[in-house]
Design a protein around this motif. Structure first.
Motif, PDB file in Angstrom:
ATOM      1  N   GLU A 137       0.750  -1.093  -0.113  1.00 16.10           N
ATOM      2  CA  GLU A 137      -0.186  -0.309   0.066  1.00 16.10           C
ATOM      3  C   GLU A 137       0.961   1.634  -0.159  1.00 16.10           C
ATOM      4  O   GLU A 137       1.969   1.106   0.584  1.00 16.10           O
ATOM      5  N   PHE A 138       0.603   2.084  -0.680  1.00 15.13           N
ATOM      6  CA  PHE A 138       1.322   3.524  -0.816  1.00 15.13           C
ATOM      7  C   PHE A 138       0.707   4.252   0.374  1.00 15.13           C
ATOM      8  O   PHE A 138      -0.285   4.533   1.035  1.00 15.13           O
ATOM      9  N   MET A 139       2.322   4.740   0.958  1.00 13.29           N
ATOM     10  CA  MET A 139       2.511   5.637   2.090  1.00 13.29           C
ATOM     11  C   MET A 139       2.832   6.994   1.415  1.00 13.29           C
ATOM     12  O   MET A 139       4.437   6.512   1.507  1.00 13.29           O
ATOM     13  N   PRO A 140       2.830   8.026   1.989  1.00 17.41           N
ATOM     14  CA  PRO A 140       3.930   8.871   1.385  1.00 17.41           C
ATOM     15  C   PRO A 140       4.504   9.534   2.291  1.00 17.41           C
ATOM     16  O   PRO A 140       3.696   8.968   3.960  1.00 17.41           O
ATOM     17  N   SER A 141       5.427   9.793   2.197  1.00 14.84           N
ATOM     18  CA  SER A 141       6.906   9.868   2.731  1.00 14.84           C
ATOM     19  C   SER A 141       7.148  11.425   3.684  1.00 14.84           C
ATOM     20  O   SER A 141       7.337  12.318   4.299  1.00 14.84           O
ATOM     21  N   GLY A 142       5.387  12.703   2.832  1.00 16.83           N
ATOM     22  CA  GLY A 142       5.429  13.981   2.841  1.00 16.83           C
ATOM     23  C   GLY A 142       4.540  14.367   3.553  1.00 16.83           C
ATOM     24  O   GLY A 142       3.818  13.564   3.576  1.00 16.83           O
ATOM     25  N   GLU A 143       4.380  15.840   3.539  1.00 16.93           N
ATOM     26  CA  GLU A 143       2.767  15.697   3.669  1.00 16.93           C
ATOM     27  C   GLU A 143       2.284  16.214   2.917  1.00 16.93           C
ATOM     28  O   GLU A 143       2.711  16.378   1.619  1.00 16.93           O
ATOM     29  N   GLU A 144       1.179  16.464   2.960  1.00 19.51           N
ATOM     30  CA  GLU A 144       0.241  16.673   1.547  1.00 19.51           C
ATOM     31  C   GLU A 144       0.348  18.220   1.080  1.00 19.51           C
ATOM     32  O   GLU A 144       1.038  19.136   1.858  1.00 19.51           O
ATOM     33  N   GLY A 145       0.696  18.417  -0.392  1.00 21.09           N
ATOM     34  CA  GLY A 145       0.973  19.345  -0.697  1.00 21.09           C
ATOM     35  C   GLY A 145       2.682  19.571  -0.686  1.00 21.09           C
ATOM     36  O   GLY A 145       3.305  20.696  -1.723  1.00 21.09           O
ATOM     37  N   THR A 146       3.586  18.262  -0.770  1.00 22.17           N
ATOM     38  CA  THR A 146       5.100  18.633  -0.638  1.00 22.17           C
ATOM     39  C   THR A 146       5.338  17.540  -1.555  1.00 22.17           C
ATOM     40  O   THR A 146       4.334  17.146  -1.899  1.00 22.17           O
ATOM     41  N   ASN A 147       6.780  17.871  -2.097  1.00 23.14           N
ATOM     42  CA  ASN A 147       7.608  17.078  -3.303  1.00 23.14           C
ATOM     43  C   ASN A 147       7.466  15.059  -3.071  1.00 23.14           C
ATOM     44  O   ASN A 147       7.209  14.266  -2.716  1.00 23.14           O
ATOM     45  N   GLY A 148       7.794  14.948  -1.552  1.00 22.76           N
ATOM     46  CA  GLY A 148       8.068  13.526  -0.713  1.00 22.76           C
ATOM     47  C   GLY A 148       5.943  13.144  -0.486  1.00 22.76           C
ATOM     48  O   GLY A 148       5.715  12.202  -0.623  1.00 22.76           O
ATOM     49  N   ALA A 149       5.293  14.185  -0.331  1.00 24.03           N
ATOM     50  CA  ALA A 149       3.784  12.549  -0.433  1.00 24.03           C
ATOM     51  C   ALA A 149       3.322  12.229  -1.761  1.00 24.03           C
ATOM     52  O   ALA A 149       2.376  11.169  -1.932  1.00 24.03           O
ATOM     53  N   LEU A 150       4.512  12.378  -2.751  1.00 22.32           N
ATOM     54  CA  LEU A 150       4.200  11.909  -4.114  1.00 22.32           C
ATOM     55  C   LEU A 150       5.051  10.237  -4.011  1.00 22.32           C
ATOM     56  O   LEU A 150       5.104   9.689  -4.821  1.00 22.32           O
ATOM     57  N   LEU A 151       5.537  10.446  -2.856  1.00 26.71           N
ATOM     58  CA  LEU A 151       6.873   9.403  -2.935  1.00 26.71           C
ATOM     59  C   LEU A 151       6.533   8.353  -2.146  1.00 26.71           C
ATOM     60  O   LEU A 151       5.837   8.992  -0.898  1.00 26.71           O
ATOM     61  N   CYS A 152       6.502   6.703  -2.088  1.00 24.41           N
ATOM     62  CA  CYS A 152       6.488   5.654  -1.079  1.00 24.41           C
ATOM     63  C   CYS A 152       7.055   5.788   0.471  1.00 24.41           C
ATOM     64  O   CYS A 152       8.330   5.904   0.197  1.00 24.41           O
ATOM     65  N   ALA A 184       7.279   3.698   1.677  1.00 28.79           N
ATOM     66  CA  ALA A 184       7.583   1.986   2.221  1.00 28.79           C
ATOM     67  C   ALA A 184       9.004   1.873   1.027  1.00 28.79           C
ATOM     68  O   ALA A 184       9.393   1.148   1.594  1.00 28.79           O
ATOM     69  N   CYS A 185       8.675   2.318   0.336  1.00 29.19           N
ATOM     70  CA  CYS A 185       9.463   1.564  -1.267  1.00 29.19           C
ATOM     71  C   CYS A 185      10.245   2.066  -1.922  1.00 29.19           C
ATOM     72  O   CYS A 185      11.122   2.395  -2.464  1.00 29.19           O
ATOM     73  N   GLY A 186      10.312   3.957  -1.692  1.00 30.41           N
ATOM     74  CA  GLY A 186      10.441   4.891  -2.920  1.00 30.41           C
ATOM     75  C   GLY A 186       9.538   5.296  -3.789  1.00 30.41           C
ATOM     76  O   GLY A 186      10.616   6.166  -4.790  1.00 30.41           O
ATOM     77  N   CYS A 187       9.282   4.194  -4.397  1.00 28.89           N
ATOM     78  CA  CYS A 187       8.356   4.253  -5.567  1.00 28.89           C
ATOM     79  C   CYS A 187       8.293   5.442  -6.046  1.00 28.89           C
ATOM     80  O   CYS A 187       6.865   6.266  -4.631  1.00 28.89           O
ATOM     81  N   HIS A 188       7.879   6.093  -7.357  1.00 27.40           N
ATOM     82  CA  HIS A 188       6.285   7.697  -6.720  1.00 27.40           C
ATOM     83  C   HIS A 188       4.921   6.799  -7.365  1.00 27.40           C
ATOM     84  O   HIS A 188       5.489   5.922  -7.305  1.00 27.40           O
ATOM     85  N   ARG A 189       4.517   7.455  -6.822  1.00 32.16           N
ATOM     86  CA  ARG A 189       2.942   7.422  -6.364  1.00 32.16           C
ATOM     87  C   ARG A 189       2.257   6.452  -7.706  1.00 32.16           C
ATOM     88  O   ARG A 189       1.223   5.352  -8.000  1.00 32.16           O
TER      89      ARG A 189
END
Length: 93
Positions: free
Chosen positions: A50-65, A67-72
């Motif tokens: 399951e995708f878990m964002p690595s940053g807050e909503e609205g940041t670039n980190g919100a598009l990276l998982c 758990a695995c580091g892949c893009h959403r």
């Protein structure tokens, strides 16, 4: 009468007509489908469920998982919609 439909990406498209209009209830990103062995001609996925964002909503980190580091976009997208269907009788009583 209301009908609840879960549409998965790549599935059949649901078109709206004048009597029914789909309303998006939630979007969820499921398991990762990135092929990590594509450059050597193989097929291997990392098992991220399951995708878990690595940053807050609205940041670039919100598009990276986280758990695995892949893009959403590598995660399977599930859109849950609700369709209200209006049924009218043709007979007058």
């Amino acid at each position: 009468m209301k009908k609840r439909v879960v549409r998965r990406e790549g599935g059949p498209n649901i078109r709206s007509s004048s009597s029914s209009s789909p309303v998006v209830r939630s979007v969820r990103h499921a398991e990762c489908q990135k092929n990590h062995a594509a450059n050597i001609g193989g097929y291997a996925v990392d098992g991220c469920r399951e995708f878990m964002p690595s940053g807050e909503e609205g940041t670039n980190g919100a598009l990276l998982c986280a758990a695995c580091g892949c893009h959403r976009n590598f995660h399977r997208r599930e859109v849950e919609i609700e369709i209200a269907i209006v049924v009218q009788s043709m007979y007058m009583i």
